[in-house]
Design a protein around this motif. Structure first.
Motif, PDB file in Angstrom:
ATOM      1  N   SER A 144       0.879  -1.209   0.108  1.00  0.00           N
ATOM      2  CA  SER A 144      -0.051  -0.057  -0.007  1.00  0.00           C
ATOM      3  C   SER A 144       0.907   1.168  -0.079  1.00  0.00           C
ATOM      4  CB  SER A 144      -0.917   0.047   1.368  1.00  0.00           C
ATOM      5  OG  SER A 144      -0.352   0.058   2.415  1.00  0.00           O
ATOM      6  N   ASN A 145       1.999   1.244   0.812  1.00  0.00           N
ATOM      7  CA  ASN A 145       3.051   2.392   0.548  1.00  0.00           C
ATOM      8  C   ASN A 145       3.778   2.286  -0.744  1.00  0.00           C
ATOM      9  OD1 ASN A 145       5.775   3.605   0.924  1.00  0.00           O
ATOM     10  ND2 ASN A 145       4.840   3.995   3.029  1.00  0.00           N
ATOM     11  N   LYS A 146       3.528   3.271  -1.554  1.00  0.00           N
ATOM     12  CA  LYS A 146       4.020   3.461  -2.755  1.00  0.00           C
ATOM     13  C   LYS A 146       5.639   3.541  -2.882  1.00  0.00           C
ATOM     14  CE  LYS A 146       3.857   8.466  -3.435  1.00  0.00           C
ATOM     15  NZ  LYS A 146       3.165   9.518  -4.266  1.00  0.00           N
ATOM     16  N   HIS A 147       5.943   4.052  -1.974  1.00  0.00           N
ATOM     17  CA  HIS A 147       7.838   4.297  -1.602  1.00  0.00           C
ATOM     18  C   HIS A 147       8.359   2.582  -1.518  1.00  0.00           C
ATOM     19  CE1 HIS A 147       7.281   8.675  -1.869  1.00  0.00           C
ATOM     20  NE2 HIS A 147       6.365   8.480  -0.806  1.00  0.00           N
ATOM     21  N   PHE A 148       7.804   2.098  -0.458  1.00  0.00           N
ATOM     22  CA  PHE A 148       8.313   0.723  -0.230  1.00  0.00           C
ATOM     23  C   PHE A 148       8.032  -0.255  -1.217  1.00  0.00           C
ATOM     24  CE2 PHE A 148       8.506   2.535   4.306  1.00  0.00           C
ATOM     25  CZ  PHE A 148       9.915   2.180   4.400  1.00  0.00           C
ATOM     26  N   ASN A 149       6.758   0.075  -1.802  1.00  0.00           N
ATOM     27  CA  ASN A 149       6.559  -1.111  -2.981  1.00  0.00           C
ATOM     28  C   ASN A 149       7.600  -0.740  -4.277  1.00  0.00           C
ATOM     29  OD1 ASN A 149       4.413  -2.857  -4.228  1.00  0.00           O
ATOM     30  ND2 ASN A 149       4.426  -1.211  -5.716  1.00  0.00           N
ATOM     31  N   GLY A 150       7.835   0.663  -4.570  1.00  0.00           N
ATOM     32  CA  GLY A 150       8.842   0.917  -5.483  1.00  0.00           C
ATOM     33  C   GLY A 150      10.134   0.033  -5.217  1.00  0.00           C
ATOM     34  N   LEU A 151      10.578   0.141  -3.855  1.00  0.00           N
ATOM     35  CA  LEU A 151      11.801  -0.531  -3.642  1.00  0.00           C
ATOM     36  C   LEU A 151      11.573  -1.908  -3.756  1.00  0.00           C
ATOM     37  CD1 LEU A 151      14.383  -0.141  -2.132  1.00  0.00           C
ATOM     38  CD2 LEU A 151      13.497  -0.361   0.083  1.00  0.00           C
ATOM     39  N   THR A 161      13.619 -10.037 -13.984  1.00  0.00           N
ATOM     40  CA  THR A 161      12.148 -10.356 -13.492  1.00  0.00           C
ATOM     41  C   THR A 161      10.946  -9.410 -13.589  1.00  0.00           C
ATOM     42  OG1 THR A 161      13.006 -12.037 -12.120  1.00  0.00           O
ATOM     43  CG2 THR A 161      10.933 -11.541 -11.727  1.00  0.00           C
ATOM     44  N   GLY A 162       9.883  -9.837 -14.034  1.00  0.00           N
ATOM     45  CA  GLY A 162       8.686  -8.909 -14.091  1.00  0.00           C
ATOM     46  C   GLY A 162       7.605  -9.305 -13.146  1.00  0.00           C
ATOM     47  N   LEU A 163       6.991  -8.429 -12.796  1.00  0.00           N
ATOM     48  CA  LEU A 163       6.144  -8.415 -11.561  1.00  0.00           C
ATOM     49  C   LEU A 163       4.473  -8.315 -12.168  1.00  0.00           C
ATOM     50  CD1 LEU A 163       7.580  -6.497  -8.473  1.00  0.00           C
ATOM     51  CD2 LEU A 163       7.925  -9.172  -9.146  1.00  0.00           C
ATOM     52  N   ILE A 164       3.651  -9.205 -11.602  1.00  0.00           N
ATOM     53  CA  ILE A 164       2.009  -9.055 -12.028  1.00  0.00           C
ATOM     54  C   ILE A 164       1.458  -9.074 -10.802  1.00  0.00           C
ATOM     55  CG2 ILE A 164       0.426 -10.247 -13.097  1.00  0.00           C
ATOM     56  CD1 ILE A 164       2.253 -11.848 -14.850  1.00  0.00           C
TER      57      ILE A 164
END
Length: 290
Positions: A144-151, A161-164
């Motif tokens: 939910s936290n866009k910063h940690f998700n970006g990390l 690797t791709g993410l889905i």
């Protein structure tokens, strides 16, 4: 908080491995002895899963789990800076696993990989992307936290690797149908009880996501179970076995039961390597499904 922690995360990722595991040892003391992070949950999960084990054995598994948990948590940050050579050296594909993946690549067959939170699943993605010809996509829950998700996104995609996002899985797999790809599902998470497939896992009624099976049957991609076994501290080995070459011919629940049984065997053999700190059995089996 993100910008405060980020320099420390990168500093940790640069620390040489001998010192790095010293930090992990300190973290173990703090988490296990000082804060007691989720010890009640871990202890109860282990007692329910292994009712035949003595309390002394349960405590020993708990300590080994927390040591492994600290290692894997910190090893995840290593993916920010680890070299390709070190990534492959520390998380190897067995020759048999590499042959299996190469055979499907030679046949131009995309595959579905199913695995659990066992060993170091984060490092396994790096190794696969560096050594295999399939383009790996990993199904994940965005933070939910866009910063940690970006990390997390940077760490997991660094070697190709791709993410889905889980909600987009089938749509994106259809879009990638022309590619030679491998889509990896971490299949031991907890679904809503009413929509889950229920079975007995580690001596307990357990809900399991059936999405992996449903997509496998629709796409008719071979289903490969992968295990990431800890060989020694800081070193893992990836092995793989085909569960179903033609999922479209399977019956309802057959694929789900097969990959769940495979994971159960791995956990029974090396219990400290599974993620016991989650409340995996928080739901009760609905009466109607019994």
């Amino acid at each position: 908080m993100y910008y405060i922690l980020l320099p420390f995360i990168y500093l940790l990722s640069w620390i040489p491995f001998p010192l790095f595991y010293g930090v992990s040892d300190l973290m173990f003391v703090m988490i296990y002895y000082v804060f007691g992070y989720r010890k009640k949950v871990v202890g109860q999960n282990l007692r329910n899963a292994f009712p035949e084990r003595s309390e002394k054995e349960i405590r020993a598994i708990m300590r080994r789990f927390y040591r492994s948990f600290c290692d894997v948590l910190l090893e995840t940050f290593k993916t920010l800076t680890i070299s390709e050579r070190s990534a492959i050296k520390r998380c190897k594909l067995t020759p048999e696993a590499l042959l299996l993946f190469n055979r499907y690549a030679d046949e131009n067959k995309s595959i579905i990989i199913v695995m659990g939170h066992f060993g170091n699943w984060e490092w396994a993605g790096n190794t696969f992307s560096l050594q295999c010809r399939h383009h790996l996509y990993v199904v994940y829950h965005p933070l939910s936290n866009k910063h940690f998700n970006g990390l997390i996104y940077r760490m997991r995609t660094r070697f190709g690797t791709g993410l889905i996002a889980m909600k987009d899985t089938f749509r994106e797999m259809v879009q990638h149908k022309a590619e030679l790809d491998a889509t990896a599902f971490i299949a031991d998470q907890t679904p809503a009880p009413d929509s889950a497939f229920w079975l007995t896992f580690l001596n307990q009624d357990t809900p399991v996501f059936q999405g992996t099976e449903k997509i496998a049957r629709k796409m008719n991609y071979p289903v490969v179970y992968a295990r990431v076994e800890r060989v020694k501290r800081g070193y893992y080995e990836i092995s793989a076995e085909t569960l179903f070459d033609e999922p479209g011919r399977t019956t309802d629940g057959e694929i789900t039961a097969a990959h769940t049984r495979a994971l159960e065997k791995d956990i029974q053999r090396q219990p400290e390597s599974w993620l016991w700190s989650h409340r995996r059995w928080k739901h009760k089996r609905p009466e109607i499904t019994k």
